[in-house]
Design a protein around this motif. Structure first.
Motif, PDB file in Angstrom:
ATOM      1  N   LEU A 599      20.616  -1.117   8.834  1.00 52.35           N
ATOM      2  CA  LEU A 599      19.240  -0.642   8.793  1.00 52.35           C
ATOM      3  C   LEU A 599      18.746  -0.611   7.354  1.00 52.35           C
ATOM      4  N   VAL A 600      17.550  -1.088   7.141  1.00 53.09           N
ATOM      5  CA  VAL A 600      16.833  -0.893   5.879  1.00 53.09           C
ATOM      6  C   VAL A 600      15.740   0.134   6.138  1.00 53.09           C
ATOM      7  N   VAL A 601      15.743   1.210   5.363  1.00 53.21           N
ATOM      8  CA  VAL A 601      14.755   2.271   5.503  1.00 53.21           C
ATOM      9  C   VAL A 601      13.945   2.315   4.208  1.00 53.21           C
ATOM     10  N   ALA A 602      12.642   2.123   4.341  1.00 64.44           N
ATOM     11  CA  ALA A 602      11.742   2.102   3.179  1.00 64.44           C
ATOM     12  C   ALA A 602      10.651   3.147   3.391  1.00 64.44           C
ATOM     13  N   PRO A 603      10.947   4.431   3.205  1.00 67.05           N
ATOM     14  CA  PRO A 603       9.962   5.486   3.474  1.00 67.05           C
ATOM     15  C   PRO A 603       8.723   5.351   2.586  1.00 67.05           C
ATOM     16  N   VAL A 604       7.600   5.804   3.096  1.00 63.77           N
ATOM     17  CA  VAL A 604       6.379   5.853   2.299  1.00 63.77           C
ATOM     18  C   VAL A 604       6.387   7.158   1.517  1.00 63.77           C
ATOM     19  N   ILE A 605       6.443   7.058   0.198  1.00 60.53           N
ATOM     20  CA  ILE A 605       6.564   8.240  -0.653  1.00 60.53           C
ATOM     21  C   ILE A 605       5.428   8.323  -1.657  1.00 60.53           C
ATOM     22  N   GLU A 606       4.369   7.568  -1.416  1.00 60.53           N
ATOM     23  CA  GLU A 606       3.166   7.650  -2.242  1.00 60.53           C
ATOM     24  C   GLU A 606       2.005   8.144  -1.386  1.00 60.53           C
ATOM     25  N   GLU A 607       1.280   9.094  -1.935  1.00 63.83           N
ATOM     26  CA  GLU A 607       0.165   9.680  -1.202  1.00 63.83           C
ATOM     27  C   GLU A 607      -0.906   8.624  -0.902  1.00 63.83           C
ATOM     28  N   ARG A 608      -1.403   8.665   0.322  1.00 60.82           N
ATOM     29  CA  ARG A 608      -2.483   7.795   0.818  1.00 60.82           C
ATOM     30  C   ARG A 608      -2.085   6.330   0.929  1.00 60.82           C
ATOM     31  N   ALA A 609      -0.832   5.995   0.685  1.00 59.54           N
ATOM     32  CA  ALA A 609      -0.396   4.605   0.840  1.00 59.54           C
ATOM     33  C   ALA A 609      -0.344   4.250   2.323  1.00 59.54           C
ATOM     34  N   ARG A 610      -0.806   3.071   2.650  1.00 57.87           N
ATOM     35  CA  ARG A 610      -0.763   2.587   4.034  1.00 57.87           C
ATOM     36  C   ARG A 610      -0.077   1.229   4.120  1.00 57.87           C
ATOM     37  N   GLU A 611       0.539   0.824   3.038  1.00 58.58           N
ATOM     38  CA  GLU A 611       1.417  -0.328   3.001  1.00 58.58           C
ATOM     39  C   GLU A 611       2.367  -0.139   1.831  1.00 58.58           C
ATOM     40  N   ARG A 612       3.450  -0.866   1.847  1.00 57.11           N
ATOM     41  CA  ARG A 612       4.357  -0.802   0.718  1.00 57.11           C
ATOM     42  C   ARG A 612       5.206  -2.065   0.672  1.00 57.11           C
ATOM     43  N   GLN A 613       5.732  -2.338  -0.525  1.00 53.32           N
ATOM     44  CA  GLN A 613       6.619  -3.475  -0.707  1.00 53.32           C
ATOM     45  C   GLN A 613       8.008  -3.100  -0.214  1.00 53.32           C
TER      46      GLN A 613
END
Length: 665
Positions: A599-613
């Protein structure tokens, strides 16, 4: 033929090789060691330390002589230090009378990455920075450029910095698949500021370093896990659902029913206020007298039994201090269980923030036995408590008098390990090892062999770079490399001060992260009345319930990870490079992780982000766990609306069918 291990004379200096690798390099223009006489200053306030040194008489020996497998370093004809290698242990001894400061520089190759330092919160790769090895409060804000940190620094030195940590450990690992461990508890500093070397500054006249080498990172991590002690596998109840943290007296049981009715998979109820509460300016604290509060929790043993009959465990809280207005304080005083003032037989009291406590002297076997039996045994385990937060351990003052006569400057870092031993002793005394689970934030070398589960400490309730939600990933990855298989965090965060309060977005994102840790546990925080809770609204309750089911759904896979931890010493949450060591671009990645190999887990840890690399390592295809979309290995910009975090599984995983079920847990 290349020397496998040992010293060799080279160009007016010497080289030391270990497992065929150059580890020390001494030349007249690049000396390997300095020595000095220390002149320290140590100030502590409520677990926050200010430590300075003004060393005198520094010597940098340039001359060396090799004989009998050892090296003597000299300055102007006078011997300064002796280095001896035996098996995998390098001993450095200062020979100048009065000198008690060693600075030893380990060779670094160009581009070599270094990790370690115990549990680090801000930086996974240590390159370019210094990291003091001293267990302490990590601070609030931990970023000197922020207003929160500035105000907390003005209030009792409490702001912290990037290097402050509850759990330091003087161990480094490098991308040459070498590891160096300082086998000492004294104050030290890992200094990676100079790319030419990785230095250890040690406050001692002698130091022993242990060396490890492997062909790749998995074996190296396994060696360190063997060295420091492996944790037992987590019990089924701990990984089979969420632990709901409530501190609301008997109303906690009523509120728990709301979680269950909302469809949450609940494995435990954690009530840290089981022993009572104390309101302070910091927020709602606990009453540090580790006995159940019969008014706040009437009929607690019966309630615990009723929960357990439904498959739900009850968890509590303890720490190694006793408030001086509690009942147990008097018993401990009579038994001689406290640390004393340096020049009298009075108890050394520590200010913990508007109340004073005695520090239990765990250098006394009788004190360890008393606390393990009287408090953790009779008061907790014997009434059915199945786990607890074993908090603190960082506050040993440096001017106390200890029963064994040891120097508190050296004992300070050992304190969390002694605290872990006491907890493990209590659990073992009731035959509950591998069933009852205590979790700690404080640590040092060797805590791994006693503490079954870490938690990441007291994050601020925000998205800030150095003290927010993202730091729990860095904490798990760094601690995992030095032998800690299992880590988790306070879902929702903890520290709320100066108007900094939880947002709905933070609560939702923290659920998405917490579901992909071995243990999922919520916390109401230090100011529960000022902050959102997971049962504050139907929407938040539904959010927590959904992600608790995701966590429970993964239990068979987490059991597999527990087996790997026991057999191989690998952590559950892993840096990307652990399974892909040939890709140097992965070495400093700290905002996503492998959960096991599949499993690759890439949590969103930036406020208001709705996409991430997202980096999908290796080769082959990866499948988005919540959309079913297939991605090739590589770097992708991935949509990440709330409720759909970027989590991917290997298409060829033996657990692919289980992972497919994450879409509808």
């Amino acid at each position: 033929m290349e020397l496998e291990a040992g010293f060799s004379a080279v160009e007016g200096g010497f080289d030391l090789r270990f497992a065929g690798r150059l580890v020390l390099r001494h030349r007249p223009d690049a000396p390997v060691l300095d020595s000095a006489r220390g002149n320290p200053s140590v100030l502590m306030y409520r677990g926050n330390f200010k430590i300075d040194d003004a060393p005198e008489g520094q010597l940098t020996p340039l001359d060396c002589a090799l004989e009998d497998g050892a090296v003597t370093l000299s300055h102007q004809g006078a011997a300064v230090a002796r280095l001896e290698l035996a098996d995998n242990r390098l001993t450095v001894t200062l020979l100048t009378p009065g000198h008690d400061r060693i600075s030893l520089r380990w060779h670094a190759e160009p581009g070599e990455t270094v990790w370690g330092g115990g549990e680090q919160m801000s930086y996974f790769a240590l390159n370019g920075r210094e990291f003091p090895m001293w267990t302490s409060e990590p601070g609030v804000g931990r970023d000197k450029t922020t207003e929160l940190t500035r105000q907390m620094d003005e209030s009792g030195m409490a702001g912290g910095d990037y290097y402050h940590t509850n759990y330091p450990q003087p161990t480094i690992l490098t991308s040459r698949w070498l590891a160096v461990h300082l086998d000492a508890a004294c104050y030290s500093v890992i200094d990676c500021a100079d790319p030419a070397h990785h230095a250890f500054a040690v406050w001692s006249s002698a130091a022993t370093f242990e060396l490890f080498a492997a062909d790749g990172p998995q074996d190296l991590v396994g060696q360190l896990s063997t060295r420091f002690g492996r944790q037992p596998p987590l019990p089924d109840w701990a990984i089979g659902g969420a632990i709901v943290g409530l501190k609301d007296g008997t109303r906690s049981f009523e509120r728990l029913e709301g979680f269950i009715q909302a469809g949450a998979a609940v494995s435990g109820l954690w009530c840290e206020d089981w022993a009572g509460i104390r309101e302070t300016s910091f927020g709602r604290r606990l009453f540090w007298d580790w006995r159940r509060d019969n008014q706040r929790y009437a009929d607690l043993p019966q309630r615990i039994a009723a929960l357990q009959a439904r498959g739900i465990r009850f968890l509590a809280y303890a720490n190694p201090y006793l408030c001086n207005d509690g009942i147990l304080y008097e018993e401990a005083l009579e038994g001689g269980h406290f640390c004393l003032k340096p020049d009298s037989d009075e108890v050394y009291l520590v200010d913990f923030g508007e109340f004073d406590c005695g520090v239990l002297d765990f250098t006394r076997p009788q004190t360890r036995d008393w606390f393990a039996e009287k408090v953790l045994g009779k008061e907790m385990l014997d009434i059915g408590i199945s786990g607890w937060m074993a908090d603190f351990g960082e506050y040993l003052p440096t001017d106390v008098r200890l029963a064994d006569g040891s120097d508190p400057m050296e004992a300070h870092n050992r304190w969390p390990v002694l605290w872990a031993e006491v907890n493990a002793q209590a659990v073992a005394s009731r035959g509950k090892t591998g069933d009852a689970v205590f979790f700690m934030r404080a640590g040092f070398s060797g805590v791994q062999g006693h503490c079954p589960l870490l938690w990441a400490g007291d994050q601020s309730v925000d998205f800030t770079r150095h003290d927010g939600i993202g730091t729990v990933i860095t904490a798990a990855l760094s601690a995992g490399l030095v032998g800690n298989a299992y880590s988790h965090s306070d879902c929702g965060g903890y520290t709320s001060l100066l108007g900094n309060v939880r947002t709905v977005e933070l609560m939702e994102r923290w659920c998405e992260l917490a579901a992909f840790a071995p243990v999922m546990r919520s916390h109401e925080g230090n100011r529960p009345d000022d902050n959102l809770q997971y049962d504050s609204t139907p929407e938040l309750l539904a959010c927590f319930a959904r992600w608790s089911r995701v966590h429970a759904h993964l239990a068979p896979y987490v059991r597999h990870l527990c087996n790997e931890a026991v057999e191989l010493g690998l952590p559950a949450q892993r840096p990307l490079f652990l399974h892909h060591p040939d890709d140097a671009s992965l070495y400093a990645v700290q905002d996503q992780y492998l959960y096991g190999a599949d499993l690759v887990v890439a949590p969103v840890i930036e406020e208001r982000a709705r996409e991430r690399q997202v980096i999908l390592p290796g080769e082959g295809e990866w499948v988005h766990a919540f959309t079913g979309e297939t991605f090739s290995a590589g770097t992708h910009m991935v949509a990440a609306p709330i409720g759909c975090p970027p989590v991917f599984y290997r298409a060829q995983s033996g657990y692919a069918e289980l992972f497919q079920g994450l879409r509808h847990p």
